[in-house]
Write a protein that holds these residues in place. Structure first.
Motif, PDB file in Angstrom:
ATOM      1  N   ALA A 287       0.836  -1.202   0.000  1.00  0.00           N
ATOM      2  CA  ALA A 287       0.000   0.000   0.000  1.00  0.00           C
ATOM      3  C   ALA A 287       0.873   1.255   0.000  1.00  0.00           C
ATOM      4  CB  ALA A 287      -0.935  -0.008   1.210  1.00  0.00           C
ATOM      5  N   ALA A 301      -3.939   4.055   2.291  1.00  0.00           N
ATOM      6  CA  ALA A 301      -2.711   3.410   2.751  1.00  0.00           C
ATOM      7  C   ALA A 301      -2.697   3.331   4.273  1.00  0.00           C
ATOM      8  CB  ALA A 301      -1.495   4.172   2.237  1.00  0.00           C
ATOM      9  N   HIS A 304      -4.926   0.630   5.827  1.00  0.00           N
ATOM     10  CA  HIS A 304      -4.347  -0.715   5.903  1.00  0.00           C
ATOM     11  C   HIS A 304      -3.769  -0.971   7.290  1.00  0.00           C
ATOM     12  CE1 HIS A 304      -4.676  -0.690   1.538  1.00  0.00           C
ATOM     13  NE2 HIS A 304      -4.191  -1.910   1.470  1.00  0.00           N
TER      14      HIS A 304
END
Length: 373
Positions: A287, A301, A304
């Motif tokens: 990511a 991102a 995650h």
């Protein structure tokens, strides 16, 4: 998704259709999945689970000539030597093409037993009874089988779809919490590549409810994760997809999201790290690569790390150095020639292939991975 005590049957279409049964106490359906064609059945069972396999053993022994093959626990089972021992057992028992294999264990047992079934007489039926969350949502569905070698993980194997899969959630009750958490690595991954509802459940429900093996949340997560894998596999059984065109769905390669770095870490750790932990770290890593490459936004991102961490999974790693991990990533099955290919996201539910990522982005993401260790 099911909200009752009745088993849920998820159908896998294609040229060799089969059913995945999800519920509590579904072992009695094993003989129905195998049918009357086999005369002999080999039960490939992990050593630590011999006692737990009692109900399955009894069901099989009442309907077939049973051969039991006990294999090592975990990744120690996934070797050519163990596979050869299984082949010898089938040969000694006189197994024919109409006979069948049943696996009982985690993902390693499923991978090994599936490979043995795929290779014996060039293919005999196999039914998987996965005993871990990881195996239920990943290894047991989709027909990928294989063993490890010194060169890497799962580099020797075959595509061999099962005749059926029994996901008996009752078997998860005795699973160590750390192994249950590790299984969530593949579940959360499925949320990112295809089903945002999985992420919403993980992010909004109490963690204890998420990990309650008798509760409705975990059951819904299992069913949704299995459904994601079925949808992808049916469209691309033998991983023929994977276009580098912007916006093109990578087919079955989407299921390898996070696995390029995850497998490299597992290899560096001599397969002592749980697979789900490696996947979680790998997803967070890729990511960041996608963010640095301008493919993925910063919020997704960061999502995650938050989602994986919420269920207790690691999001960073600072063991082997970058050069060793890069060499491991280049052994990935998606690599073409010397070009590294990563599954990345444009957004949640929109996977694609990023071919030839810049080394500066790989190194920068590596630094962030170490910072979160």
């Amino acid at each position: 998704m099911s909200t009752t005590d009745q088993p849920t049957v998820l159908h896998v279409g294609g040229s060799a259709p089969y059913d995945v049964v999800v519920g509590h106490g579904v072992a009695q359906r094993l003989v129905d999945l195998l049918g009357t064609r086999p005369t002999r059945v080999a039960l490939v069972v992990a050593e630590a689970l011999v006692e737990l396999a009692g109900p399955v053993r009894e069901a099989l022994a009442g309907a077939y000539r049973l051969t039991e093959v006990v294999v090592p626990d975990g990744e120690a089972a996934k070797t050519p030597a163990v596979a050869a021992r299984c082949w010898d057992a089938l040969g000694e028992a006189g197994f024919t093409r109409s006979d069948a294999v049943v696996t009982f264990g985690g993902g390693a047992t499923t991978d090994l037993g599936g490979f043995v079934a795929a290779s014996w007489l060039r293919g005999v039926p196999v039914v998987h009874v996965p005993t871990t969350l990881l195996a239920m949502v990943d290894a047991a569905v989709g027909g990928k089988t294989g063993v490890n070698t010194d060169a890497g993980k799962n580099l020797v194997g075959a595509f061999h779809e099962p005749a059926g899969v029994l996901c008996d959630l009752s078997l998860l009750a005795g699973l160590p919490r750390r192994d249950l958490v590790a299984g969530m690595g593949e579940v959360v991954k499925c949320g990112f590549i295809a089903d945002e509802r999985i992420l919403e459940l993980v992010e909004t429900q109490d963690v204890e409810a998420v990990l309650d093996t008798d509760g409705p949340v975990l059951r819904e997560l299992v069913e949704r994760a299995v459904a994601v894998k079925i949808d992808v596999v049916v469209g691309d059984l033998k991983e023929a997809g994977g276009s580098e065109l912007t916006g093109a769905h990578p087919g079955r390669e989407a299921l390898n999201y996070g696995h390029t770095m995850g497998h490299a870490i597992e290899r560096a750790e001599h397969y002592g790290m749980r697979h789900g932990d490696g996947v979680a770290i790998g997803c967070c890593y890729v990511a960041e690569v996608a963010r640095l490459a301008g493919v993925l936004d910063e919020a997704t991102a960061a999502r995650h790390r938050a989602a994986f961490a919420r269920v207790g999974l690691p999001t960073g790693y600072d063991g082997a150095d970058f050069e060793e991990l890069l060499a491991g990533m280049k052994l990935d099955k998606k690599t073409r020639g010397d070009q590294l290919r990563l599954v990345v996201l444009d957004a949640v539910g929109r996977p694609r292939i990023l071919a030839g990522p810049a080394e500066e982005h790989l190194r920068a993401a590596d630094a962030l991975m170490r910072a979160h260790a």
